[in-house]
Motif scaffolding. Structure first.
Motif, PDB file in Angstrom:
ATOM      1  N   ILE A 144      37.931  83.804 104.299  1.00 18.58           N
ATOM      2  CA  ILE A 144      39.392  83.953 103.879  1.00 18.58           C
ATOM      3  C   ILE A 144      39.492  85.280 103.202  1.00 18.58           C
ATOM      4  O   ILE A 144      40.516  85.841 103.049  1.00 18.58           O
ATOM      5  CB  ILE A 144      40.064  82.867 103.103  1.00 18.58           C
ATOM      6  N   LEU A 145      38.382  85.886 102.437  1.00 15.96           N
ATOM      7  CA  LEU A 145      38.585  86.973 101.837  1.00 15.96           C
ATOM      8  C   LEU A 145      39.148  88.270 102.231  1.00 15.96           C
ATOM      9  O   LEU A 145      40.093  88.791 101.737  1.00 15.96           O
ATOM     10  CB  LEU A 145      37.224  87.618 101.147  1.00 15.96           C
ATOM     11  N   PHE A 148      47.915  82.111  85.568  1.00 19.41           N
ATOM     12  CA  PHE A 148      48.328  81.095  86.618  1.00 19.41           C
ATOM     13  C   PHE A 148      49.729  81.107  86.498  1.00 19.41           C
ATOM     14  O   PHE A 148      50.353  80.590  85.732  1.00 19.41           O
ATOM     15  CB  PHE A 148      47.543  79.946  86.416  1.00 19.41           C
ATOM     16  N   PRO A 149      50.507  81.359  87.596  1.00 20.55           N
ATOM     17  CA  PRO A 149      51.832  81.058  87.687  1.00 20.55           C
ATOM     18  C   PRO A 149      51.896  79.537  87.873  1.00 20.55           C
ATOM     19  O   PRO A 149      51.022  78.600  88.333  1.00 20.55           O
ATOM     20  CB  PRO A 149      52.345  81.630  89.143  1.00 20.55           C
ATOM     21  N   THR A 175      39.564  79.874  96.959  1.00 16.96           N
ATOM     22  CA  THR A 175      39.129  81.640  96.862  1.00 16.96           C
ATOM     23  C   THR A 175      40.341  82.221  96.726  1.00 16.96           C
ATOM     24  O   THR A 175      40.581  83.063  95.810  1.00 16.96           O
ATOM     25  CB  THR A 175      38.500  81.682  98.237  1.00 16.96           C
ATOM     26  N   ILE A 176      41.572  81.903  97.384  1.00 14.38           N
ATOM     27  CA  ILE A 176      42.842  82.499  97.259  1.00 14.38           C
ATOM     28  C   ILE A 176      43.231  82.524  95.490  1.00 14.38           C
ATOM     29  O   ILE A 176      43.614  83.732  95.243  1.00 14.38           O
ATOM     30  CB  ILE A 176      44.003  82.224  97.961  1.00 14.38           C
ATOM     31  N   ILE A 177      43.225  81.461  94.952  1.00 12.83           N
ATOM     32  CA  ILE A 177      43.661  81.310  93.787  1.00 12.83           C
ATOM     33  C   ILE A 177      42.855  82.200  92.633  1.00 12.83           C
ATOM     34  O   ILE A 177      43.406  82.826  91.889  1.00 12.83           O
ATOM     35  CB  ILE A 177      43.690  79.857  93.120  1.00 12.83           C
ATOM     36  N   LEU A 178      41.482  82.063  92.844  1.00 16.88           N
ATOM     37  CA  LEU A 178      40.809  82.946  92.180  1.00 16.88           C
ATOM     38  C   LEU A 178      40.870  84.571  92.364  1.00 16.88           C
ATOM     39  O   LEU A 178      40.950  85.189  91.300  1.00 16.88           O
ATOM     40  CB  LEU A 178      39.224  82.602  92.527  1.00 16.88           C
ATOM     41  N   ILE A 209      43.958  85.795  93.190  1.00 12.10           N
ATOM     42  CA  ILE A 209      45.149  86.065  92.482  1.00 12.10           C
ATOM     43  C   ILE A 209      44.712  86.355  91.081  1.00 12.10           C
ATOM     44  O   ILE A 209      45.363  87.282  90.382  1.00 12.10           O
ATOM     45  CB  ILE A 209      46.148  84.896  92.787  1.00 12.10           C
ATOM     46  N   PHE A 210      44.046  85.391  90.461  1.00 13.55           N
ATOM     47  CA  PHE A 210      43.709  85.391  88.968  1.00 13.55           C
ATOM     48  C   PHE A 210      43.093  86.756  88.560  1.00 13.55           C
ATOM     49  O   PHE A 210      43.516  87.058  87.569  1.00 13.55           O
ATOM     50  CB  PHE A 210      42.769  84.192  88.925  1.00 13.55           C
ATOM     51  N   PHE A 211      42.090  87.165  89.365  1.00 16.59           N
ATOM     52  CA  PHE A 211      41.533  88.426  88.867  1.00 16.59           C
ATOM     53  C   PHE A 211      42.432  89.443  89.083  1.00 16.59           C
ATOM     54  O   PHE A 211      42.297  90.512  88.171  1.00 16.59           O
ATOM     55  CB  PHE A 211      40.144  88.419  89.493  1.00 16.59           C
ATOM     56  N   VAL A 212      43.225  89.477  89.998  1.00 13.71           N
ATOM     57  CA  VAL A 212      44.014  90.590  90.249  1.00 13.71           C
ATOM     58  C   VAL A 212      45.032  90.653  89.051  1.00 13.71           C
ATOM     59  O   VAL A 212      45.432  91.828  88.529  1.00 13.71           O
ATOM     60  CB  VAL A 212      44.744  90.761  91.710  1.00 13.71           C
ATOM     61  N   VAL A 213      45.762  89.538  89.132  1.00 16.45           N
ATOM     62  CA  VAL A 213      46.674  89.399  87.957  1.00 16.45           C
ATOM     63  C   VAL A 213      46.156  89.826  86.606  1.00 16.45           C
ATOM     64  O   VAL A 213      46.847  90.920  85.895  1.00 16.45           O
ATOM     65  CB  VAL A 213      47.282  88.040  87.793  1.00 16.45           C
ATOM     66  N   ILE A 214      44.953  89.492  86.075  1.00 20.49           N
ATOM     67  CA  ILE A 214      44.368  89.907  84.860  1.00 20.49           C
ATOM     68  C   ILE A 214      43.958  91.330  85.003  1.00 20.49           C
ATOM     69  O   ILE A 214      44.382  92.162  83.941  1.00 20.49           O
ATOM     70  CB  ILE A 214      43.017  88.865  84.609  1.00 20.49           C
ATOM     71  N   LEU A 215      43.496  92.016  86.035  1.00 18.11           N
ATOM     72  CA  LEU A 215      43.263  93.202  86.300  1.00 18.11           C
ATOM     73  C   LEU A 215      44.504  94.159  85.886  1.00 18.11           C
ATOM     74  O   LEU A 215      44.574  95.548  85.282  1.00 18.11           O
ATOM     75  CB  LEU A 215      42.809  93.641  87.346  1.00 18.11           C
TER      76      LEU A 215
END
Lengths: 265, 273
Positions: free
Chosen positions: B74-75, A123-124, B249-252, B254-260
């Motif tokens: 929003i997906l 998380f940023p 939803t957007i935060i989740l 972002i979260f999964f893409v950053v981890i991936l």
């Protein structure tokens, strides 16, 4: 004397296929990127030519009248970073112990702990700040919480790595001599890890000062609030002043922290 | 620290008994008092209040009630904007890795012997590194207008500062003997760098480029908040509409893409180094 190049390294069929596959994937990625990105260059050039005169000269002539106010906000920013990273440095200690497999004694718990810590790290800070502004209102306290949680992820992971690299012979010897868990902790483990823990905490403070300069943008206190107002009012000479103070203060803190860390380790 | 210094070992010549345990203890206590004092002072100034936190957690509960159920409508737009974010990061990282090659050579003391050029490059790069990504985005969005282009320029400048430092340090730690040998046998400067320095720094260079790509993904999410395009802009607009289901939803996403992306680039880096 005949000269010749050294023989070429032989590659197996499998690695050749792998290399071709990687090159293709990268190529496709770039084609996809440049095909789907939409930049209206005529508009960009137009905006640039009309904005340049308004922005750049202003930016380099800071508004010195507001220097006092900006410095005051910068000090608040440093306070936010300080309290946040100190809280993180303390919260991260038990988490680091859980995520180090030679401490928690179970690979499953350690791996799970590392996953959680990496998850927090993804998380940023500014997104955490949005969440905390909603929770506790637009105060510096929200910024502190964001910094504390965000730093805990990284510090916990680094602490766990430090703990996994300590000399376990000391711990075993103490165990054999009949020391209890608390004695082992304070005389066997802590003395080995304190310098690294401190060094990482100070390093994280350095990062946090940088991170907390922008938290105010979403209302979490500090100099970011002024960035937000300067942007909305298009007041670029104020922005120049803010930028100047940030650059000077961050540079000073970088040098100080590097100096202290060199003394500790 | 003190324990390490006083580890008794007869073989160790550097073992010196602590001269004055009292003095060391006083010093450590002093540091401790200063740290706590500064903590109390700054918590006072910033208004830290555990009461607010506990009240706030109740508030947080409400927010989470609002945030779930997630808003899956929003997906579609979220993924479109996410791809935009990845494109921004990719373009910015590509250009900064290309530009950083000459810059890092200029900022390496073993390549650039001219004192003035070396220090000027270093100074500019150090200043660039201190500017937060969001501030760069604010400036370039102000300059180029709201949209992707300002964001790309901001990311480019941001990652240039980081890369220049990392890579010039790698270049400085390279073994200079092959270069000297090549110069002695008549290679010109470009040849000496290309065949003497580049092979030594190439693995780190690739690894750092991937690292900067990772940083850029995260930074491009953040700079979207100030109007530089990408998924951050979508997040900010949904947030200002108090559309919390969509925000979560957007935060989740972002979260999964950053981890991936971190996972993929970690794997690649492992394979390279």
């Amino acid at each position: 004397m005949s000269q010749q190049l050294p023989p070429k390294r032989k590659r197996s069929m499998k690695s050749k296929i792998k290399i071709v596959f990687i090159i293709l994937a990268v190529l496709l990625l770039y084609i996809w990127t440049f095909a789907s990105i939409s930049i209206d260059f005529t508009r960009v050039v137009e905006r640039f030519s009309s904005n340049y005169g308004r922005v750049v000269p202003q930016l380099f002539s800071p508004n010195w009248d507001r220097a006092g106010e900006v410095i005051e906000m910068m000090i608040e920013t440093i306070f936010i970073a300080y309290v946040g990273s100190l809280a993180a440095a303390i919260i991260a200690v038990p988490l680091g112990f859980i995520a180090a497999f030679n401490m928690s004694g179970s690979k499953i718990i350690a791996t799970f702990g590392k996953w959680v810590l990496s998850g927090v790290r993804a998380f940023p800070e500014i997104i955490l700040a949005i969440l905390f502004v909603v929770a506790v209102g637009p105060t510096p306290f929200a910024g502190i919480l964001a910094i504390a949680i965000g730093s805990t992820g990284m510090l916990g992971k680094l602490y766990a790595e430090v703990l996994e690299s300590i000399d376990m012979n000391v711990v075993e010897a103490m165990e054999a001599n009949g020391a209890n868990k608390i004695q082992i902790m304070f005389h066997g483990i802590i003395p080995q890890v304190i310098p690294e823990f401190l060094s990482y905490a100070i390093y994280r403070f350095e990062i946090d000062v940088r991170a907390s300069t922008i938290l105010g943008y979403v209302g979490a206190g500090g100099i970011g609030t002024m960035i937000f107002f300067a942007q909305s009012n298009r007041n670029w000479s104020d922005m120049g002043m803010i930028l100047f103070v940030i650059i000077v203060v961050v540079t000073i803190i970088d040098y100080a922290s590097t100096y202290i860390r060199r003394k500790i380790v | 620290m003190t324990n390490r210094m006083n580890k008794p070992s007869l073989q160790d010549d550097s073992y010196t008994p602590m001269l004055s345990p009292w003095r060391v203890k006083a010093k450590i206590s002093m540091i401790f008092v200063i740290i706590i004092g500064f903590l109390l002072f700054s918590s006072n100034r910033t208004g830290v209040d555990l009461q607010t936190l506990f009240n706030g957690i109740g508030n947080m509960n409400q927010i989470f009630e609002k945030m779930f159920p997630l808003n899956f409508d929003i997906l579609g737009p979220a993924f479109n904007r996410l791809f935009e974010t990845i494109h921004m990061a990719l373009i910015a990282s590509t250009f900064s890795t290309l530009i950083v090659i000459p810059v890092s050579l200029l900022a390496a003391s073993n390549i650039t012997t001219n004192w003035f050029v070396y220090n000027t490059t270093r100074f500019i790069m150090n200043v660039l590194r201190t500017i937060p990504d969001v501030v760069l985005a604010v400036i370039f969005v102000g300059l180029f207008g709201i949209g992707v282009f300002g964001g790309i320029v901001a990311l480019f400048v941001f990652s240039l500062g980081i890369l220049a430092k990392l890579i010039s340090e790698t270049v400085e730690s390279a073994d200079m003997q092959p270069v000297e040998a090549m110069r002695a046998s008549g290679a010109n400067t470009i040849q000496a760098i290309a065949y003497g320095v580049v092979p030594q720094v190439l693995p780190q260079f690739t690894s750092f480029s991937l690292y900067v790509f990772e940083i850029n993904i995260r930074a491009s999410v953040v700079i979207g908040l100030v109007g530089a395009g990408g998924i951050g802009s979508l997040l900010m607009s949904q947030f200002s509409f108090n559309n919390y289901g969509a925000v979560m939803t957007i935060i989740l996403v972002i979260f999964f893409v950053v981890i991936l992306i971190e996972w993929i680039s970690g794997k690649i880096r492992e394979a390279i180094l």
